[in-house]
Design a protein around this motif. Structure first.
Motif, short mmCIF file in Angstrom:
data_model
loop_
_atom_site.label_atom_id
_atom_site.label_comp_id
_atom_site.label_asym_id
_atom_site.label_seq_id
_atom_site.Cartn_x
_atom_site.Cartn_y
_atom_site.Cartn_z
N ALA A 14 0.86 -1.19 0.00
CA ALA A 14 0.00 0.00 0.00
C ALA A 14 0.89 1.24 0.00
CB ALA A 14 -0.91 0.00 1.22
N LYS A 15 0.72 2.06 -1.01
CA LYS A 15 1.46 3.32 -1.09
C LYS A 15 0.51 4.49 -0.82
CE LYS A 15 4.95 1.69 -4.32
NZ LYS A 15 5.60 1.91 -5.61
N ASN A 17 -2.55 5.99 2.39
CA ASN A 17 -2.82 6.04 3.82
C ASN A 17 -3.04 4.64 4.40
OD1 ASN A 17 -4.89 6.13 6.15
ND2 ASN A 17 -4.07 8.22 6.09
N ARG A 18 -2.27 4.28 5.40
CA ARG A 18 -2.33 2.91 5.93
C ARG A 18 -3.68 2.60 6.57
NH1 ARG A 18 0.59 5.54 9.75
NH2 ARG A 18 0.00 5.20 11.91
N ALA A 21 -5.87 1.64 3.81
CA ALA A 21 -5.46 0.32 3.31
C ALA A 21 -5.96 -0.79 4.24
CB ALA A 21 -3.95 0.25 3.17
N ASN A 44 4.09 0.72 12.13
CA ASN A 44 3.31 1.27 11.02
C ASN A 44 3.90 0.83 9.68
OD1 ASN A 44 5.62 2.80 11.24
ND2 ASN A 44 4.61 4.76 10.92
N ARG A 45 4.58 -0.31 9.71
CA ARG A 45 5.26 -0.83 8.52
C ARG A 45 4.53 -1.98 7.84
NH1 ARG A 45 8.31 3.36 7.43
NH2 ARG A 45 9.66 3.90 9.15
N SER A 46 3.79 -2.75 8.64
CA SER A 46 3.16 -3.93 8.07
C SER A 46 1.97 -4.38 8.92
CB SER A 46 4.19 -5.08 7.99
OG SER A 46 3.63 -6.22 7.40
N ILE A 104 0.02 -6.87 4.39
CA ILE A 104 0.21 -5.60 3.68
C ILE A 104 1.48 -4.93 4.19
CG2 ILE A 104 -0.76 -3.34 3.12
CD1 ILE A 104 -3.51 -4.47 3.87
N THR A 105 2.33 -4.52 3.29
CA THR A 105 3.49 -3.71 3.61
C THR A 105 3.14 -2.27 3.25
OG1 THR A 105 5.01 -5.52 3.15
CG2 THR A 105 5.94 -3.29 3.16
N PHE A 106 3.33 -1.37 4.21
CA PHE A 106 3.00 0.04 3.98
C PHE A 106 4.25 0.79 3.54
CE2 PHE A 106 0.22 -1.39 7.53
CZ PHE A 106 -0.98 -1.39 6.83
N HIS A 108 5.70 4.39 2.99
CA HIS A 108 5.43 5.79 3.34
C HIS A 108 6.69 6.42 3.92
CE1 HIS A 108 5.35 4.46 7.52
NE2 HIS A 108 4.46 3.54 7.17
#
Length: 122
Positions: A14-15, A17-18, A21, A44-46, A104-106, A108
């Motif tokens: 997700a590129k 807003n987490r 997502a 806030n990474r995954s 999901i990997t965020f 940002h």
């Protein structure tokens, strides 16, 4: 060879807003007929969501993902297409629910939230 689906592993990036997502992932699962059984945040990474879904409902995962900004891996894309083909080719599907993970990997520029990750219990 059994047509039974043992496990679904969805990996996405997700590129955006987490929080959006995370909502997208939950909506994908629930609107497809599945339910969330557990989840783990890794700062806030995954995010890793565990879910279960009935075999006939698993066919709805891929179209639901396509309606979001989530970008799935090629491996996930191939797996979801194989699942759809198996379900379409099988006259009598299994009654056994399928377990799965949605990771999901965020991507940002935000600093790490330094959320304590629970230790691995063996």
């Amino acid at each position: 060879m059994s047509n039974e689906i043992a496990f679904i592993r969805i990996n996405a990036v997700a590129k955006y807003n987490r929080h959006d997502a995370m909502d997208d992932a939950k909506q994908i699962i629930t609107s497809s007929g599945g339910w969330v059984t557990d989840y783990r945040m890794f700062s806030n990474r995954s995010l890793c969501i565990q879910f279960e879904i009935e075999p006939d409902d698993a066919i709805h995962l891929y179209p639901s993902i396509q309606q979001t900004q989530l970008k799935i891996t090629e491996e996930t894309h191939t797996l979801l297409l194989q699942i759809a083909n198996r379900i379409n080719d099988t006259a009598a599907s299994s009654n056994k629910d399928i377990r799965g993970t949605f990771q999901i990997t965020f991507i940002h520029d935000e600093p790490d939230l330094i959320i304590e990750v629970p230790p691995l219990e063996l």
